[in-house]
Design a protein around this motif. Structure first.
Motif: not given
Length: 314
Positions: A92-94, A67-71
Motif C-alpha cells: 500500500l505504501a509503495c 505501479e498497476t492501476p488501482a493498486a
C-alpha cells in the motif's frame, strides 16, 4: 562463448505489450499481477511471502505490483482484511508512492505510509525504497542521500537503489560538460568494488556513463556517442562489465535484463556490435525504456534499430 540463436520475436501486437514490461522475465509476477489488477490479492500475498528476504526480488515485485492501476485500492482492501500484514502495508505504501509520482496522490501521505511500513518490518529495505523514489522526485539531495543510506544499511547491494543513486549523481553539475572525473563515476566504481565478485553492481559503472550521457545531452552538450565511450576509463569500464557478464551472467537476478539493456546499448556506442548481439540474444523481448530513450529518442524504435544493427553484424 557462442550465443544461442535469437528467440522468435514474431509480429508485435502493441509495441508496449511486446516490450517494456516492468515485470521483465518474472513469470510468476506476471501471473500474480494479472490477478491483482482485477482485485484478487490472495496470490500477491502468497508471492510476497514466498519471496521472503530476497530483497532485490521483493523490491522488484512490490514495485511492479504497486505501479498497476488501482493498486492503492486493492492493497488497502488487503490491509483492511489483514491489518497485521507487513506485506500489505508495504505494498500500500509503495502504491501511494507511485500515485504521488503520477500526481494522483499526496507525497506527504505516501511518506507517512512508507515510514509506518518500515516500522512494521525494520529489516526490510522496501519501504525505504519507496521513500527513495519519493526523495528522487520531490526531496533535496541531502534527504535522498540519507534515505539511500537507510536502504543500503539493510541490503548493501540493493540494485534498484544504486541505480537511483547513479541517476541522481549524474545530474550534478550538468553545465560542467564531459568530465572523466565526475563524481558519478567514482561512486559507481566504489559500489562495484565494495560488492562481491558475482554482484550485478559490477555493471554499475556502465550505468553511470549512460546516465551522464543523458544529462549532458539534455544540457545541450550532446557529446557524440563515440566520443563519450572512447575514453580510457569508459573502455576499461565496458571491458570489465562485459567480462563480468561472460563469467557470472546472473540470470537468476530479477533485474538482470535492465543491466543487459544498458550493457548492449553501451557496446553499440563503443562500436562493438558483435558483442552487443550476444547481449540482445539474452535480452529477448525484455527491453527497458532506459537507456534506449537517451537522449530524447523513441525507446521502442531505438531498441528495434539497435537490435537489428547488432544482430545483422553477428
Amino acid at each position: 562463448m557462442s550465443p544461442p540463436p535469437p528467440p522468435p520475436f514474431g509480429r508485435p501486437r502493441k509495441k508496449d505489450d511486446q516490450f517494456f514490461d516492468p515485470a521483465l522475465c518474472d513469470t510468476e509476477l506476471v501471473d500474480v499481477r494479472g490477478q491483482f489488477t482485477q482485485g484478487r490479492w490472495v496470490k500477491a500475498r502468497s508471492l510476497l511471502v514466498a519471496t521472503g528476504d530476497d530483497w532485490d526480488r521483493r523490491g522488484h515485485r512490490v514495485v511492479v505490483l504497486a505501479e498497476t492501476p488501482a493498486a492503492v485500492a486493492w492493497s488497502r482492501e488487503w490491509l483492511l482484511a489483514e491489518p497485521e500484514s507487513a506485506d500489505a502495508a508495504t505494498l500500500l505504501a509503495c502504491a501511494q508512492v507511485f500515485a504521488a509520482l503520477r500526481g494522483k496522490g499526496s507525497p506527504e501521505k505516501a511518506e507517512q505510509a512508507c515510514r509506518a511500513a518500515a516500522a512494521r518490518e525494520p529489516a526490510d529495505p522496501t519501504p525505504w525504497l519507496g521513500l527513495l523514489l519519493l526523495a528522487r522526485a520531490f526531496g533535496p539531495a541531502e534527504e535522498f542521500t540519507r534515505t539511500f543510506d537507510q536502504v543500503r544499511a539493510r541490503h548493501r547491494e540493493h540494485h534498484h537503489a544504486h541505480h537511483l543513486m547513479v541517476a541522481r549523481l549524474a545530474e550534478h553539475a550538468p553545465a560542467a560538460g564531459p568530465d572523466p572525473l565526475h563524481e558519478v563515476y567514482d561512486f559507481a566504481a566504489w559500489a562495484a568494488e565494495e560488492s562481491p565478485a558475482d554482484s550485478p553492481l559490477a555493471v554499475l559503472p556502465v550505468i553511470a556513463h549512460a546516465e551522464r550521457y543523458r544529462v549532458l545531452a539534455a544540457e545541450g552538450h550532446a557529446p557524440g556517442a563515440a566520443d563519450h565511450w572512447s575514453g580510457r576509463r569508459a573502455r576499461q569500464v565496458l571491458r570489465s562489465a562485459f567480462d563480468w557478464w561472460l563469467e557470472w551472467e546472473r540470470e537468476d537476478h530479477p533485474r538482470n535484463r535492465i543491466d543487459l539493456n544498458f550493457l548492449a546499448h553501451a557496446k553499440l556506442c563503443e562500436g562493438r556490435p558483435a558483442e552487443a548481439a550476444a547481449l540482445f540474444h539474452r535480452i529477448g523481448r525484455h527491453a527497458t525504456p532506459a537507456p534506449w530513450s537517451y537522449p530524447d529518442l523513441d525507446p521502442h524504435q531505438a531498441f528495434l534499430a539497435a537490435r537489428s544493427a547488432a544482430l545483422g553484424s553477428a
